[in-house]
Design a protein around this motif. Structure first.
Motif, PDB file in Angstrom:
ATOM      1  N   MET A 156      38.228  39.883  32.488  1.00 33.41           N
ATOM      2  CA  MET A 156      38.407  38.689  33.315  1.00 33.41           C
ATOM      3  C   MET A 156      39.747  38.016  33.032  1.00 33.41           C
ATOM      4  O   MET A 156      40.423  37.535  33.941  1.00 33.41           O
ATOM      5  CB  MET A 156      37.259  37.696  33.094  1.00 33.41           C
ATOM      6  N   GLN A 157      40.160  37.991  31.762  1.00 32.50           N
ATOM      7  CA  GLN A 157      41.467  37.405  31.419  1.00 32.50           C
ATOM      8  C   GLN A 157      42.597  38.211  32.044  1.00 32.50           C
ATOM      9  O   GLN A 157      43.572  37.644  32.558  1.00 32.50           O
ATOM     10  CB  GLN A 157      41.636  37.336  29.906  1.00 32.50           C
ATOM     11  N   ALA A 158      42.482  39.532  32.009  1.00 35.23           N
ATOM     12  CA  ALA A 158      43.506  40.389  32.617  1.00 35.23           C
ATOM     13  C   ALA A 158      43.578  40.154  34.125  1.00 35.23           C
ATOM     14  O   ALA A 158      44.674  40.083  34.699  1.00 35.23           O
ATOM     15  CB  ALA A 158      43.212  41.852  32.310  1.00 35.23           C
ATOM     16  N   LEU A 159      42.424  40.020  34.770  1.00 37.06           N
ATOM     17  CA  LEU A 159      42.414  39.728  36.204  1.00 37.06           C
ATOM     18  C   LEU A 159      43.041  38.371  36.492  1.00 37.06           C
ATOM     19  O   LEU A 159      43.822  38.217  37.430  1.00 37.06           O
ATOM     20  CB  LEU A 159      40.981  39.752  36.737  1.00 37.06           C
ATOM     21  N   TYR A 160      42.703  37.376  35.678  1.00 33.42           N
ATOM     22  CA  TYR A 160      43.221  36.027  35.876  1.00 33.42           C
ATOM     23  C   TYR A 160      44.751  36.003  35.771  1.00 33.42           C
ATOM     24  O   TYR A 160      45.430  35.352  36.562  1.00 33.42           O
ATOM     25  CB  TYR A 160      42.592  35.071  34.863  1.00 33.42           C
ATOM     26  N   LYS A 161      45.280  36.747  34.817  1.00 30.54           N
ATOM     27  CA  LYS A 161      46.736  36.794  34.640  1.00 30.54           C
ATOM     28  C   LYS A 161      47.435  37.447  35.823  1.00 30.54           C
ATOM     29  O   LYS A 161      48.607  37.198  36.072  1.00 30.54           O
ATOM     30  CB  LYS A 161      47.086  37.555  33.365  1.00 30.54           C
ATOM     31  N   ARG A 162      46.724  38.271  36.562  1.00 32.13           N
ATOM     32  CA  ARG A 162      47.316  39.013  37.673  1.00 32.13           C
ATOM     33  C   ARG A 162      46.906  38.482  39.049  1.00 32.13           C
ATOM     34  O   ARG A 162      47.131  39.147  40.059  1.00 32.13           O
ATOM     35  CB  ARG A 162      46.933  40.488  37.554  1.00 32.13           C
ATOM     36  N   LEU A 163      46.323  37.299  39.097  1.00 28.78           N
ATOM     37  CA  LEU A 163      45.832  36.766  40.375  1.00 28.78           C
ATOM     38  C   LEU A 163      46.922  36.711  41.434  1.00 28.78           C
ATOM     39  O   LEU A 163      46.669  37.012  42.602  1.00 28.78           O
ATOM     40  CB  LEU A 163      45.238  35.368  40.184  1.00 28.78           C
ATOM     41  N   GLY A 164      48.118  36.351  41.051  1.00 28.10           N
ATOM     42  CA  GLY A 164      49.204  36.226  42.011  1.00 28.10           C
ATOM     43  C   GLY A 164      49.651  37.547  42.608  1.00 28.10           C
ATOM     44  O   GLY A 164      50.291  37.572  43.659  1.00 28.10           O
ATOM     45  N   ARG A 165      49.308  38.639  41.959  1.00 27.54           N
ATOM     46  CA  ARG A 165      49.727  39.956  42.448  1.00 27.54           C
ATOM     47  C   ARG A 165      48.607  40.744  43.105  1.00 27.54           C
ATOM     48  O   ARG A 165      48.831  41.844  43.584  1.00 27.54           O
ATOM     49  CB  ARG A 165      50.292  40.773  41.280  1.00 27.54           C
ATOM     50  N   LEU A 166      47.395  40.182  43.123  1.00 28.04           N
ATOM     51  CA  LEU A 166      46.258  40.900  43.689  1.00 28.04           C
ATOM     52  C   LEU A 166      46.195  40.761  45.207  1.00 28.04           C
ATOM     53  O   LEU A 166      46.562  39.732  45.769  1.00 28.04           O
ATOM     54  CB  LEU A 166      44.938  40.385  43.108  1.00 28.04           C
ATOM     55  N   ASP A 167      45.718  41.785  45.853  1.00 27.50           N
ATOM     56  CA  ASP A 167      45.425  41.763  47.267  1.00 27.50           C
ATOM     57  C   ASP A 167      44.375  40.678  47.528  1.00 27.50           C
ATOM     58  O   ASP A 167      43.514  40.413  46.686  1.00 27.50           O
ATOM     59  CB  ASP A 167      44.884  43.147  47.663  1.00 27.50           C
ATOM     60  N   VAL A 168      44.448  40.050  48.696  1.00 27.64           N
ATOM     61  CA  VAL A 168      43.514  38.970  49.029  1.00 27.64           C
ATOM     62  C   VAL A 168      42.063  39.447  48.962  1.00 27.64           C
ATOM     63  O   VAL A 168      41.187  38.734  48.471  1.00 27.64           O
ATOM     64  CB  VAL A 168      43.837  38.381  50.423  1.00 27.64           C
ATOM     65  N   GLY A 169      41.802  40.650  49.426  1.00 29.38           N
ATOM     66  CA  GLY A 169      40.444  41.193  49.358  1.00 29.38           C
ATOM     67  C   GLY A 169      39.975  41.352  47.926  1.00 29.38           C
ATOM     68  O   GLY A 169      38.807  41.105  47.613  1.00 29.38           O
ATOM     69  N   LEU A 170      40.886  41.736  47.046  1.00 32.50           N
ATOM     70  CA  LEU A 170      40.532  41.876  45.631  1.00 32.50           C
ATOM     71  C   LEU A 170      40.294  40.522  44.979  1.00 32.50           C
ATOM     72  O   LEU A 170      39.467  40.402  44.078  1.00 32.50           O
ATOM     73  CB  LEU A 170      41.617  42.641  44.874  1.00 32.50           C
ATOM     74  N   LEU A 171      41.027  39.501  45.418  1.00 33.75           N
ATOM     75  CA  LEU A 171      40.781  38.150  44.906  1.00 33.75           C
ATOM     76  C   LEU A 171      39.354  37.721  45.216  1.00 33.75           C
ATOM     77  O   LEU A 171      38.654  37.186  44.351  1.00 33.75           O
ATOM     78  CB  LEU A 171      41.762  37.152  45.527  1.00 33.75           C
ATOM     79  N   ASP A 172      38.931  37.954  46.446  1.00 30.67           N
ATOM     80  CA  ASP A 172      37.559  37.604  46.838  1.00 30.67           C
ATOM     81  C   ASP A 172      36.540  38.401  46.028  1.00 30.67           C
ATOM     82  O   ASP A 172      35.538  37.856  45.565  1.00 30.67           O
ATOM     83  CB  ASP A 172      37.335  37.852  48.332  1.00 30.67           C
ATOM     84  N   THR A 173      36.810  39.681  45.860  1.00 31.35           N
ATOM     85  CA  THR A 173      35.893  40.527  45.096  1.00 31.35           C
ATOM     86  C   THR A 173      35.814  40.070  43.650  1.00 31.35           C
ATOM     87  O   THR A 173      34.722  39.981  43.078  1.00 31.35           O
ATOM     88  CB  THR A 173      36.345  42.001  45.163  1.00 31.35           C
ATOM     89  N   ALA A 174      36.957  39.762  43.034  1.00 30.64           N
ATOM     90  CA  ALA A 174      36.977  39.301  41.645  1.00 30.64           C
ATOM     91  C   ALA A 174      36.215  37.984  41.505  1.00 30.64           C
ATOM     92  O   ALA A 174      35.449  37.794  40.553  1.00 30.64           O
ATOM     93  CB  ALA A 174      38.418  39.157  41.146  1.00 30.64           C
ATOM     94  N   ALA A 175      36.414  37.068  42.454  1.00 27.11           N
ATOM     95  CA  ALA A 175      35.692  35.783  42.413  1.00 27.11           C
ATOM     96  C   ALA A 175      34.195  36.000  42.576  1.00 27.11           C
ATOM     97  O   ALA A 175      33.388  35.383  41.859  1.00 27.11           O
ATOM     98  CB  ALA A 175      36.220  34.854  43.502  1.00 27.11           C
ATOM     99  N   ASP A 176      33.811  36.874  43.496  1.00 25.67           N
ATOM    100  CA  ASP A 176      32.384  37.166  43.693  1.00 25.67           C
ATOM    101  C   ASP A 176      31.793  37.815  42.447  1.00 25.67           C
ATOM    102  O   ASP A 176      30.670  37.487  42.041  1.00 25.67           O
ATOM    103  CB  ASP A 176      32.181  38.090  44.894  1.00 25.67           C
ATOM    104  N   TRP A 177      32.535  38.734  41.834  1.00 20.98           N
ATOM    105  CA  TRP A 177      32.067  39.417  40.623  1.00 20.98           C
ATOM    106  C   TRP A 177      31.839  38.407  39.508  1.00 20.98           C
ATOM    107  O   TRP A 177      30.781  38.393  38.876  1.00 20.98           O
ATOM    108  CB  TRP A 177      33.073  40.478  40.219  1.00 20.98           C
ATOM    109  N   PHE A 178      32.830  37.570  39.262  1.00 18.13           N
ATOM    110  CA  PHE A 178      32.708  36.584  38.190  1.00 18.13           C
ATOM    111  C   PHE A 178      31.553  35.623  38.484  1.00 18.13           C
ATOM    112  O   PHE A 178      30.766  35.295  37.589  1.00 18.13           O
ATOM    113  CB  PHE A 178      34.020  35.827  38.011  1.00 18.13           C
TER     114      PHE A 178
END
Length: 107
Positions: free
Chosen positions: A72-94
């Motif tokens: 989760m920390q690794a994802l958070y550090k890369r939020l600005g570089r993630l695809d919008v769909g992946l942002l939604d998926t990461a938020a839903d996962w968390f």
């Protein structure tokens, strides 16, 4: 992971029981995260993956909890570089994950 799509419990048990001469559970968490964050869509669905992570926690919380936190920390550090769909998926996962733990997270 796709080989055990019929049962997240069997999948978690098999993944956690792998025996290698090195600590491998970070690879298990990485594989799950990779499967969740695959584009254009994940298969099996997110709820199945969340159940898989929850089952892995149940089997070995001491190993999996810190690995999930690192993921989760690794994802958070890369939020600005993630695809919008992946942002939604990461938020839903968390969100789904912390819903299984009384909506608490050790910040």
């Amino acid at each position: 992971i796709n080989l055990f799509r019929d049962s997240y419990k069997v999948c978690a048990a098999r993944l956690m029981a792998l025996s290698f001469s090195f600590p491998h559970k970070h690879l298990v968490m990485e594989g799950i995260a990779s499967s969740i964050l695959s584009l254009p869509c994940m298969d099996p669905p997110l709820v199945w993956h969340c159940a898989l992570v929850y089952e892995a926690f149940r089997l070995d919380v001491k190993s999996m909890a810190p690995l999930f936190a690192l993921t989760m920390q690794a994802l958070y550090k890369r939020l600005g570089r993630l695809d919008v769909g992946l942002l939604d998926t990461a938020a839903d996962w968390f969100s789904l994950h912390i819903s299984n733990f009384s909506y608490q997270w050790l910040w």
